[in-house]
Structures are given as C-alpha cells and as structure tokens.
Design an enzyme around this catalytic site. Structure first.
Site, PDB file in Angstrom:
ATOM      1  N   TYR A 114       0.964  -1.235   0.202  1.00 30.41           N
ATOM      2  CA  TYR A 114      -0.007  -0.103   0.054  1.00 30.41           C
ATOM      3  C   TYR A 114       0.801   1.328  -0.006  1.00 30.41           C
ATOM      4  O   TYR A 114       0.453   2.258  -0.402  1.00 30.41           O
ATOM      5  CB  TYR A 114      -0.966   0.095   1.086  1.00 30.41           C
ATOM      6  CG  TYR A 114      -2.085  -0.903   1.081  1.00 30.41           C
ATOM      7  CD1 TYR A 114      -2.230  -1.891   0.003  1.00 30.41           C
ATOM      8  CD2 TYR A 114      -2.961  -1.196   2.119  1.00 30.41           C
ATOM      9  CE1 TYR A 114      -3.183  -2.740  -0.142  1.00 30.41           C
ATOM     10  CE2 TYR A 114      -3.698  -1.999   2.099  1.00 30.41           C
ATOM     11  CZ  TYR A 114      -4.067  -2.887   1.164  1.00 30.41           C
ATOM     12  OH  TYR A 114      -5.038  -3.747   0.989  1.00 30.41           O
ATOM     13  N   LYS A 131       3.146 -15.519   1.792  1.00 29.27           N
ATOM     14  CA  LYS A 131       2.954 -16.392   0.752  1.00 29.27           C
ATOM     15  C   LYS A 131       4.326 -16.457   0.118  1.00 29.27           C
ATOM     16  O   LYS A 131       4.807 -16.419  -1.025  1.00 29.27           O
ATOM     17  CB  LYS A 131       2.100 -15.256  -0.633  1.00 29.27           C
ATOM     18  CG  LYS A 131       2.027 -16.035  -1.608  1.00 29.27           C
ATOM     19  CD  LYS A 131       0.582 -17.026  -1.791  1.00 29.27           C
ATOM     20  CE  LYS A 131       0.553 -17.637  -3.159  1.00 29.27           C
ATOM     21  NZ  LYS A 131      -0.516 -18.681  -2.801  1.00 29.27           N
ATOM     22  N   ASP A 172      -3.342 -18.061   1.018  1.00 32.39           N
ATOM     23  CA  ASP A 172      -4.699 -18.588   0.596  1.00 32.39           C
ATOM     24  C   ASP A 172      -4.969 -19.719   1.258  1.00 32.39           C
ATOM     25  O   ASP A 172      -6.576 -19.747   1.663  1.00 32.39           O
ATOM     26  CB  ASP A 172      -4.419 -19.400  -0.800  1.00 32.39           C
ATOM     27  CG  ASP A 172      -3.066 -19.846  -1.091  1.00 32.39           C
ATOM     28  OD1 ASP A 172      -2.188 -19.901  -0.058  1.00 32.39           O
ATOM     29  OD2 ASP A 172      -2.995 -20.760  -1.892  1.00 32.39           O
ATOM     30  N   ASP A 192      -5.433  -6.609   5.765  1.00 31.97           N
ATOM     31  CA  ASP A 192      -6.744  -5.874   5.553  1.00 31.97           C
ATOM     32  C   ASP A 192      -7.846  -6.982   4.760  1.00 31.97           C
ATOM     33  O   ASP A 192      -8.715  -6.987   5.439  1.00 31.97           O
ATOM     34  CB  ASP A 192      -6.153  -5.229   4.130  1.00 31.97           C
ATOM     35  CG  ASP A 192      -7.405  -3.952   3.822  1.00 31.97           C
ATOM     36  OD1 ASP A 192      -8.142  -4.058   4.669  1.00 31.97           O
ATOM     37  OD2 ASP A 192      -7.287  -3.234   2.873  1.00 31.97           O
ATOM     38  N   ASP A 235     -10.884  -8.367   7.771  1.00 32.93           N
ATOM     39  CA  ASP A 235     -12.195  -8.063   7.434  1.00 32.93           C
ATOM     40  C   ASP A 235     -13.373  -9.362   7.246  1.00 32.93           C
ATOM     41  O   ASP A 235     -14.382  -9.424   7.783  1.00 32.93           O
ATOM     42  CB  ASP A 235     -12.550  -7.427   6.030  1.00 32.93           C
ATOM     43  CG  ASP A 235     -12.796  -5.830   6.259  1.00 32.93           C
ATOM     44  OD1 ASP A 235     -12.103  -5.532   7.428  1.00 32.93           O
ATOM     45  OD2 ASP A 235     -12.935  -4.958   5.220  1.00 32.93           O
TER      46      ASP A 235
END
Ligand code: NAD
Length: 360
Positions: free
Chosen positions: A140, A191, A224, A248, A252
């Site tokens: 970000y 990852k 994942d 993020d 959520d």
C-alpha cells in the site's frame, strides 16, 4: 495520570464515544483508573472546525496523549472535498504521524450472538482470535507505483511490495508480545512460496521466534490456505500476524465471521505501546443522530486500551465481562437483535454496561 485524547469524529462517533466515556468515568470513580481526558475534532468535524481533517492542535494532543480513543470519521457531506481534505485523511494522518504500525483486529463472537454469524454456531460460537496486521508498510505504500504507458502503447499499473528486516521484526515483536498475553500461539501468514518479500518475512519471523520468543509456539501458513481455514475452522487460530494487504483482507473476513460489525474493537499501536483505539465500523450516517448505534465496539475498544496501552489487564477483563453480562441479560441494540427481540438505544446499553461493572 494517564492522558487520554478523545476524538469523537463524525456521524455516530460522538454518540458511541459518549457511552465509552461513561465507562471510563465509572472506572475512574469505582476502580481507581487514573486518567484525564481531552477532546479534539478529527475527520469531517476537523474540517468543519479548522479546515483540515487532522487539525494541528488535534495532532499535537494525539502526540502528547498516552492513548487515543477515536469514534469514526466520514459522511456524505464531505465526499466532494478534494482527497487531501476528506475525513479519512484524519485517520491516515494519525496512523502515519504517530507511526502506528501494528494494527490489532480481534474477531470475537460472544456465544450469546452466535446466530448473527452466517456460519454454523458450532463453528464460530465463542470465537476469539486476534489478527495483527502491519499497517504502515508493504504494497500500500511501496514505491515505485503508478500507471504508465509501455512502448507498445498499452497502459500498465504497477505497485511495489517491499518490507525491510526492521519493519518485519517490529511487527513480529508486537505480535509475539500479544501472543504472550494470550495463549502463546502465533500463526504467521505469508505467501513465501511465490513472493521473495514473503520469503524474507518468514525468515525474520522465524529467527525472532527462535531467538527471543521460544516460549511462543510459532507456525506459518500461506495466505490462501489461511483464508480457507478462517472459514472452515476459525477456532484453530489464536494470534495471527501478517502484512498490510493480507491483513486488510483476512481481518475483514474474520470480522464478518462474527456477523456483528457493532461489536468489534481495534487498536493501532506504535513500538512503545502507545495506541489509538477505535471500533472497526464507520460513521454509519444512515443511523446517526437516532440514538440507536451500538456502543459496544467502542466500549470494547476502551478495554483494549486498558490492556495494551495502560497496562491494566484486570480492568480490561472487567469491562469485557460486563459486556458479556449485558448480553446475557438479553439487552440488544437493533443491529444485534434477533427477530422478535426487544431493543434498546445507545444510552441504555451504555448504562447497562456501567451497572454490570458496578456489580462486579
Ligand atoms: P459503516 O460501518 O459506517 O456502516 C455499515 C452498516 O453498518 C450501516 O448500515 C450502519 O448503520 C451499520 N453500523 C455501523 N456501525 C454500527 C453501530 N455501531 N451500531 C449499529 N449499526 C452500525 O460503513 P459505511 O456505510 O460503508 O461507511 C459510512 C461512512 O463511514 C463513510 O464515510 C466511510 O468512509 C466511513 N468509514 C469510516 C471508518 C472509520 O472511521 N474507521 C471505517 C469505515 C468507514
């Protein structure tokens, strides 16, 4: 004496913060909390008062304070402003200026509200996990970034995922410390099978665990799989730590497992444990001014403040238990009520928490 900055913000912010403040006053009077409070405008309220979502005096107060309690920011009346003046810049500015790099997002489902989840009650009832998300780095913020035109005339968008060793180490340390305050189990999500940045992440987190936190059981999971496991068997997790973007998304998803946005607190901490505490929900303009917003996420944010910034874990537990008792008694604001249940407004809910606190 702890100095607490109170930034109520916009929409339902002032309504829910008023209830949280009642709880803070009760803790002062009945349980010896030593604190002073100072209010300042932020977000749209900051713009209206001083022409900026993060007015200078508000930032100065936030810097001086030991902890910050924030309501929520935003609303349709400020959406047409240029980007730099929009309410959310108040929040982003506070995070950046105070270097609040460690975002704590608990996903707790009180057994009394198990029906609110879209998952089967057996899977989620009693869920209590903590996602620690890196908040000020990663893709970000990484540079270079932009949209450019290639030689063949096609445009391409590009961003940079970058984490330095010290950035990984400080979020890792924050997460290990939290794991120590809970069940001493930490799952690091990355990852690493695809991204070099994740490879370094895993290496640094592993070394930190080995060298400084051998008492915490560390595991690693690909993002994942973590997304899948959160939906399949969320109670297998206790504390999870991950990057800005993965956090993020996962936080959520975890929040939605609980089905009740009005119940979830959050914290954003710096390296010394100073923090900003706020509900995860927004300013809910659709119900602002009606006195029906659920104040429990903000009250539970106070509990997090007591635990993580003021080092008063017993008081934190008291507040959390008081909330549990109120739910046991059947009191519900409209957002967490099942069909046919009687509902109460924000003030009655706040008063009930105080009565439950006083009864402990
Ligand atoms: P929202 O979280 O404000 O509202 C989503 C839905 O949940 C609405 O129906 C609302 O009524 C309900 N809701 C939220 N909090 C509640 C509570 N405490 N009690 C009862 N019901 C509650 O999200 P949104 O509608 O997407 O955004 C509204 C505004 O809030 C926007 O301006 C957005 O930018 C801002 N926002 C701010 C924050 C923040 O301050 N941290 C976070 C998200 C959104």
């Amino acid at each position: 004496m702890n100095k607490i900055a109170i930034l109520a913000g916009d929409g339902i912010g002032p309504e829910i913060v008023a209830e949280a403040q009642k709880v803070l006053h009760c803790l002062q009077q009945a349980f010896g909390l030593s604190a002073e409070f100072e209010h300042a405008p932020v977000g749209g309220a900051g713009f209206d008062a001083a022409g900026h979502p993060l007015p200078g005096p508000t930032l100065a107060l936030a810097r001086q304070a030991d902890a910050i309690l924030l309501g929520s920011v935003g609303g349709p009346q400020w959406e047409q402003l240029e980007r730099d003046l929009r309410p959310e810049q108040g929040l982003l500015g506070l995070r950046a200026e105070l270097e609040l790099f460690s975002n704590l997002r608990p996903a707790i489902l009180y057994p009394q509200l198990a029906d609110a989840s879209t998952l089967k009650p057996g899977i989620v009832s009693g869920l209590d996990i903590m996602i620690v998300r890196e908040l000020t780095g990663g893709i970000y913020f990484g540079k270079p970034r932009g949209i450019r035109t290639r030689d063949d005339g096609q445009r391409e968008g590009f961003n940079t995922l970058v984490y330095s060793e010290s950035e990984i180490e400080r979020i890792g340390r924050s997460a290990f410390e939290i794991a120590r305050k809970r069940s001493r189990r930490l799952c690091s999500v990355d990852k690493a099978n695809v991204l070099e940045c994740s490879e370094l992440w895993r290496e640094v987190i592993s070394a930190l665990g080995r060298d400084e936190y051998p008492d915490v059981e560390l595991s690693h999971m690909y993002v994942d799989n973590a997304a899948m496991q959160l939906v399949r068997e969320p109670k297998q997790f206790d504390v999870m730590v991950t990057t800005n973007m993965f956090g993020d998304i996962l936080s959520d998803a975890a929040a939605m497992l609980t089905g009740s946005i009005g119940m979830l607190p959050s914290a954003s901490l710096d390296s010394r444990g100073k923090g900003m505490y706020e509900p995860i929900h927004g300013s809910a303009p659709d119900i602002a001014g009606q006195g029906i917003a659920n104040p429990l996420a903000t009250i539970l944010s106070v509990a997090m403040m007591l635990r993580y910034s003021l080092d008063l874990p017993e008081l934190a537990t008291r507040v959390e238990q008081a909330v549990g008792k109120v739910l046991d008694s059947g009191l519900r604001t409209p957002d967490i009520a099942s069909p046919g249940m009687q509902t109460v407004g924000s003030a009655a809910m706040g008063d009930a928490v105080i009565s439950a606190l006083q009864a402990t």
